[in-house]
Scaffold this motif. Structure first.
Motif, mmCIF file in Angstrom:
data_model
loop_
_atom_site.group_PDB
_atom_site.id
_atom_site.type_symbol
_atom_site.label_atom_id
_atom_site.label_comp_id
_atom_site.label_asym_id
_atom_site.label_seq_id
_atom_site.Cartn_x
_atom_site.Cartn_y
_atom_site.Cartn_z
ATOM 1 N N ASP A 248 0.827 -1.204 0.000
ATOM 2 C CA ASP A 248 0.000 0.000 0.000
ATOM 3 C C ASP A 248 0.864 1.257 0.000
ATOM 4 O O ASP A 248 0.584 2.219 -0.722
ATOM 5 N N LEU A 249 1.935 1.254 0.801
ATOM 6 C CA LEU A 249 2.808 2.425 0.882
ATOM 7 C C LEU A 249 3.610 2.617 -0.401
ATOM 8 O O LEU A 249 3.901 3.755 -0.797
ATOM 9 N N LEU A 250 3.974 1.519 -1.050
ATOM 10 C CA LEU A 250 4.715 1.630 -2.308
ATOM 11 C C LEU A 250 3.858 2.247 -3.410
ATOM 12 O O LEU A 250 4.372 2.919 -4.311
ATOM 13 N N GLN A 251 2.563 2.038 -3.317
ATOM 14 C CA GLN A 251 1.663 2.536 -4.357
ATOM 15 C C GLN A 251 1.088 3.912 -4.036
ATOM 16 O O GLN A 251 0.525 4.567 -4.911
ATOM 17 N N ASP A 252 1.233 4.331 -2.783
ATOM 18 C CA ASP A 252 0.641 5.601 -2.351
ATOM 19 C C ASP A 252 1.700 6.697 -2.392
ATOM 20 O O ASP A 252 2.728 6.608 -1.724
ATOM 21 N N SER A 253 1.452 7.742 -3.164
ATOM 22 C CA SER A 253 2.424 8.836 -3.261
ATOM 23 C C SER A 253 2.467 9.672 -1.980
ATOM 24 O O SER A 253 3.481 10.266 -1.647
ATOM 25 N N ASN A 254 1.355 9.716 -1.263
ATOM 26 C CA ASN A 254 1.293 10.481 -0.011
ATOM 27 C C ASN A 254 1.279 9.490 1.154
ATOM 28 O O ASN A 254 0.254 9.235 1.782
ATOM 29 N N ARG A 255 2.447 8.937 1.451
ATOM 30 C CA ARG A 255 2.528 7.829 2.398
ATOM 31 C C ARG A 255 2.154 8.222 3.819
ATOM 32 O O ARG A 255 1.594 7.428 4.568
ATOM 33 N N GLN A 256 2.479 9.440 4.208
ATOM 34 C CA GLN A 256 2.226 9.849 5.595
ATOM 35 C C GLN A 256 0.741 9.873 5.934
ATOM 36 O O GLN A 256 0.363 9.694 7.088
ATOM 37 N N SER A 257 -0.098 10.108 4.938
ATOM 38 C CA SER A 257 -1.538 10.165 5.192
ATOM 39 C C SER A 257 -2.251 8.890 4.748
ATOM 40 O O SER A 257 -3.470 8.872 4.608
ATOM 41 N N SER A 258 -1.492 7.832 4.534
ATOM 42 C CA SER A 258 -2.077 6.561 4.107
ATOM 43 C C SER A 258 -3.089 6.062 5.134
ATOM 44 O O SER A 258 -2.748 5.882 6.311
ATOM 45 N N PRO A 259 -4.338 5.835 4.737
ATOM 46 C CA PRO A 259 -5.340 5.311 5.684
ATOM 47 C C PRO A 259 -4.911 3.979 6.291
ATOM 48 O O PRO A 259 -5.192 3.697 7.455
ATOM 49 N N HIS A 260 -4.237 3.170 5.488
ATOM 50 C CA HIS A 260 -3.762 1.873 5.955
ATOM 51 C C HIS A 260 -2.758 2.054 7.097
ATOM 52 O O HIS A 260 -2.852 1.412 8.150
ATOM 53 N N LEU A 261 -1.793 2.948 6.892
ATOM 54 C CA LEU A 261 -0.783 3.209 7.915
ATOM 55 C C LEU A 261 -1.413 3.836 9.151
ATOM 56 O O LEU A 261 -1.094 3.460 10.289
#
Length: 208
Positions: A131-144
């Motif tokens: 999920d983080l590899l595919q998300d450009s805005n990692r800090q706001s990742s809902p998964h994280l």
């Protein structure tokens, strides 16, 4: 603190830290002065005294074998060799207790618990990684964010009861925290007092 502390007293210090945390958050410590000998205060003093004794034991042991610590690269050796802090060794126990509390309740602790839980669950770890590899805005990742919030729910840094002394409106929100009625304070205090009275205290009354 140094390998001697971890080898000889690491587990005990860990247990003492958790015990002090529980007693510090006790309701009676909020409403009574520290000289009132209620059970939580007595347990807290016993644990603080034990931490002090551990530091005295370890520091005396170091004094008998100073050659073993000439090139030691850890905090206690540094403070013992620094002229600005060497004379404060009687306060090392209190100082390191604060450091342990800070490490236990800090962002570092939350990150450590999150990593530990992810390591225990490879499937979730790989899912988050993808999920983080595919998300450009990692800090706001809902998964994280979900993982971090779950860590905070399961591993709270400090466990204690706090009651508002007056009604408080939270700024920029519609949330109002009401002041509990007096009878609620009394009910909680009575319940906790009875609990502590029924909880045995290990130790000798003549100690200290």
């Amino acid at each position: 603190m140094g390998p001697d502390f971890y080898a000889e007293n690491g587990n005990e210090l860990y247990d003492l830290l958790h015990g002090m945390e529980a007693d510090i958050g006790n309701m009676l410590n909020f409403i009574l002065p520290d000289w009132v000998p209620h059970p939580a205060a007595l347990r807290l003093k016993e644990k603080k005294d034990r931490v002090g004794a551990i530091f005295s034991e370890r520091l005396k042991e170091r004094e008998t074998h100073p050659e073993d610590w000439v090139e030691a690269n850890e905090h206690i050796s540094y403070t013992l060799n620094d002229h600005a802090t060497a004379h404060l060794k009687d306060f090392y126990a209190a100082h390191h207790t604060l450091l342990m509390f800070a490490a236990h309740t800090s962002t570092v602790a939350s990150i450590s618990w999150t990593i530990l839980e992810l390591i225990k669950s490879p499937a979730r770890f790989n899912s988050l990684r993808q999920d983080l590899l595919q998300d450009s805005n990692r800090q706001s990742s809902p998964h994280l964010q979900a993982f971090l919030k779950e860590t905070g729910r399961c591993y709270s840094g400090i466990s204690m009861l706090r009651l508002a002394r007056q009604t408080i409106d939270v700024p920029t929100t519609d949330i109002t925290i009401p002041m509990p009625p007096l009878y609620l304070y009394l009910l909680i205090s009575l319940t906790m007092t009875l609990t502590f009275i029924l909880t045995p205290i290990n130790g000798s009354p003549s100690a200290g």
